[in-house]
Motif scaffolding. Structure first.
Motif, PDB file in Angstrom:
ATOM      1  N   ASN A 109       0.874  -1.158   0.000  1.00  0.00           N
ATOM      2  CA  ASN A 109       0.000   0.000   0.000  1.00  0.00           C
ATOM      3  C   ASN A 109       0.917   1.216   0.000  1.00  0.00           C
ATOM      4  OD1 ASN A 109      -2.026   1.811   0.429  1.00  0.00           O
ATOM      5  ND2 ASN A 109      -2.795   0.867   2.303  1.00  0.00           N
ATOM      6  N   GLU A 110       1.152   1.774  -1.182  1.00  0.00           N
ATOM      7  CA  GLU A 110       2.223   2.775  -1.331  1.00  0.00           C
ATOM      8  C   GLU A 110       1.923   4.131  -0.702  1.00  0.00           C
ATOM      9  OE1 GLU A 110       5.173   2.322  -2.346  1.00  0.00           O
ATOM     10  OE2 GLU A 110       5.218   0.645  -3.748  1.00  0.00           O
ATOM     11  N   GLY A 111       0.627   4.442  -0.594  1.00  0.00           N
ATOM     12  CA  GLY A 111       0.192   5.783  -0.232  1.00  0.00           C
ATOM     13  C   GLY A 111       1.001   6.517   0.830  1.00  0.00           C
ATOM     14  N   TRP A 112       1.349   5.831   1.923  1.00  0.00           N
ATOM     15  CA  TRP A 112       1.922   6.521   3.075  1.00  0.00           C
ATOM     16  C   TRP A 112       3.429   6.373   3.191  1.00  0.00           C
ATOM     17  CZ3 TRP A 112      -1.372   9.623   5.568  1.00  0.00           C
ATOM     18  CH2 TRP A 112      -2.734   9.396   5.316  1.00  0.00           C
ATOM     19  N   THR A 113       4.040   5.783   2.177  1.00  0.00           N
ATOM     20  CA  THR A 113       5.479   5.534   2.235  1.00  0.00           C
ATOM     21  C   THR A 113       6.251   6.765   2.702  1.00  0.00           C
ATOM     22  OG1 THR A 113       5.276   3.922   0.480  1.00  0.00           O
ATOM     23  CG2 THR A 113       7.465   4.804   0.844  1.00  0.00           C
ATOM     24  N   GLY A 114       7.130   6.539   3.623  1.00  0.00           N
ATOM     25  CA  GLY A 114       7.991   7.624   4.072  1.00  0.00           C
ATOM     26  C   GLY A 114       7.386   8.490   5.171  1.00  0.00           C
ATOM     27  N   ASP A 161      10.104   0.427   4.101  1.00  0.00           N
ATOM     28  CA  ASP A 161       9.033   1.293   3.615  1.00  0.00           C
ATOM     29  C   ASP A 161       9.209   2.749   4.050  1.00  0.00           C
ATOM     30  OD1 ASP A 161       6.425   1.602   2.285  1.00  0.00           O
ATOM     31  OD2 ASP A 161       5.700   2.092   4.288  1.00  0.00           O
ATOM     32  N   ALA A 162       9.844   2.958   5.195  1.00  0.00           N
ATOM     33  CA  ALA A 162       9.984   4.324   5.701  1.00  0.00           C
ATOM     34  C   ALA A 162      11.173   5.058   5.074  1.00  0.00           C
ATOM     35  CB  ALA A 162      10.115   4.302   7.217  1.00  0.00           C
TER      36      ALA A 162
END
Ligand SMILES: Nc1ncnc2c1ncn2[C@@H]1O[C@H](COP(=O)(O)OP(=O)(O)OP(=O)(O)O)[C@@H](O)[C@H]1O
Ligand SMILES: [Mg+2]
Length: 343
Positions: A35-40, A139-140
Motif C-alpha cells: 500500500n504505497e500511499g503513506w510511504t515515508g 518502507d519508511a
C-alpha cells in the motif's frame, strides 16, 4: 561459521531466537499487499516495523507493516494450522532478513501449529533448504538490502516441541520423559503429547479455546453492563498488562471477577481435553510433566495447575511447569534443537 535459528510460527506472532537465545524478537504473523500511499510518513524507521519483501517478482508487506498498512492481508496460520507453506516461507525469509548478514550459513528449526498437515510441513522444509536470495526494502526509508544466505539444514516440527526440548535441557534430563505440552496462544490452544521421546499424533490436537475466548467473554459481559460495543481485541492489552479494570468512556469498570471466572472455566476445558487426549496413550505411558506455555500461560497457567491437581492428574504443583518466558520458549527450544544438529 554456521548460525543457528529457532522460529515459532504462531497464529498471532512469529517468534525468532538466535545468538544463543540472546537475540529474541517477534513480528505479527501477517503478510499483505503493498500500500504505497503513506510511504515515508512513518516516524518509526526501524526495519522490523517497515519490512517489504520481494519474492517471485512481487512485493509483500510483512509483520507490523502488513498489520497496520495493508488493505488486503492474511494471517500465515489460523485455526491451529499453517495455511500455506509458500506464505510461511515469505514470512520466514522476512524474519531472517532481520538477523542475516550477506553470505551467512544456517541451520534452521521451525515450529508450526500442531494441526498443520504433514504434507505442508514437508513442503515448508523443502522450500527453506538451500540457497536463498533475500531482497528487502524499508518502507519508511526506501533503503534496500539484497542478501545471499544458505540454509544447510532445516527441520519443521510441531510448535510445542520447542518448549519440551528446552524444559528437559534446563532440568538436565538425560533421557526423554513422557510429557504433555499445553500451548495456549491467541486463537487456539495446541496439545502435544510426548511418549518415549516421540510426539504422539493421536494424543495431540488443538482447541479453539484460547486467550481470545477470554477477551470475547469479558467484552460480552462489559457490553451487557454498559451498553457500549467493545471489541475483544481491544481488551488484549489490558490482559497482557494484568489489569483488573478497564476505562470505558472515562469511567472505570472492574474486570477482575469476570476474568477470573472465565479463566477458570476455560482452563477447565483445556484440562478436560488433556485428560481425553492422554487416555489414548499406550497403557505403559507415564506422564511425568505437564508444561503450560504460550502467551496464555500468564493468564491460565495457575488455573490449569489447580485443575490438574483437582482432577488428580498431578500429585504436586511442580509436575505442572510454566517456563520463565512462555511466549518465547518454543523458539528458544528450536534454536537448541538446531544447535544439536551440527554434527
Ligand atoms: N505477558 C502477558 N500476559 C498475559 N497475556 C499475554 C502476555 N503476553 C502475551 N499474552 C497473550 O498471549 C497471546 C499470544 O500468545 P502466543 O504468542 O503464544 O500466541 P501465538 O503463538 O501467536 O498463537 P497460537 O499459539 O494460537 O498459534 C495473545 O493473546 C497475548 O495477548
Ligand atoms: Mg504459539
Amino acid at each position: 561459521m554456521v548460525k543457528f535459528i529457532g522460529l515459532d510460527l504462531g497464529t498471532s506472532t512469529l517468534k525468532v531466537s538466535t545468538d544463543n537465545m540472546a537475540k529474541l524478537f517477534k513480528i505479527p504473523s501477517i503478510i499483505g499487499d503493498v500500500n504505497e500511499g503513506w510511504t515515508g510518513m512513518a516516524m518509526d524507521k526501524s526495519w522490523i516495523n517497515n519490512l517489504i519483501l520481494e519474492q517471485g517478482g512481487r512485493e509483500y508487506f510483512v509483520g507490523e507493516l502488513a498489520r497496520t498498512q495493508s488493505e488486503i492481508k492474511r494471517p500465515i496460520a489460523s485455526e491451529g494450522k499453517m495455511k500455506s507453506a509458500e506464505e510461511a516461507f515469505i514470512a520466514i525469509k522476512s524474519a531472517l532478513s532481520l538477523v542475516a548478514e550477506d553470505g551467512d550459513e544456517y541451520i534452521l528449526c521451525a515450529g508450526v501449529p500442531v494441526a498443520t498437515p504433514q504434507g505442508e510441513m514437508k513442503e515448508l522444509s523443502r522450500l527453506l533448504k538451500g540457497d536463498h536470495e533475500i531482497k528487502i526494502r524499508n518502507d519508511a526509508t526506501s533503503e534496500k538490502k539484497d542478501l545471499s544466505v544458505s540454509a544447510k539444514k532445516c527441520l519443521v516440527i510441531p510448535e510445542p516441541y520447542g518448549t519440551y526440548y528446552k524444559t528437559l535441557k534446563d532440568r538436565g534430563e538425560e533421557s526423554a520423559i513422557d510429557a504433555v505440552m499445553i500451548d495456549i496462544g491467541h486463537g487456539s490452544t495446541d496439545f502435544l503429547s510426548m511418549y518415549q521421546g516421540h510426539p504422539m499424533r493421536t494424543a495431540s490436537g488443538s482447541l479453539n479455546e484460547a486467550v481470545d475466548t477470554l477477551t470475547s467473554r469479558i467484552a460480552k459481559k462489559l457490553q451487557d453492563q454498559t451498553g457500549r460495543i467493545i471489541r475483544p481485541f481491544d481488551l488484549m492489552k489490558s490482559i497482557e498488562l494484568g489489569r483488573d479494570d478497564v476505562m470505558l468512556g472515562g469511567e472505570r469498570f472492574s474486570i477482575k471477577e469476570v476474568k477470573e471466572y472465565y479463566a477458570e472455566q476455560i482452563a477447565r476445558i483445556m484440562v478436560d481435553e488433556t485428560e481425553r487426549l492422554i487416555s489414548t496413550l499406550p497403557p505403559d505411558a507415564y506422564v511425568e510433566l505437564y508444561i503450560c506455555c504460550g502467551g496464555g500461560a500468564y493468564t491460565f497457567g495457575e488455573f490449569i495447575r489447580n485443575a490438574l491437581a483437582e482432577m488428580k492428574m498431578i500429585a504436586n504443583p511442580e509436575e505442572c511447569v510454566i517456563p520463565e518466558d512462555p511466549v518465547m520458549s518454543n523458539a528458544m527450544g528450536f534454536e537448541l534443537v538446531a544447535q544439536s544438529r551440527i554434527e
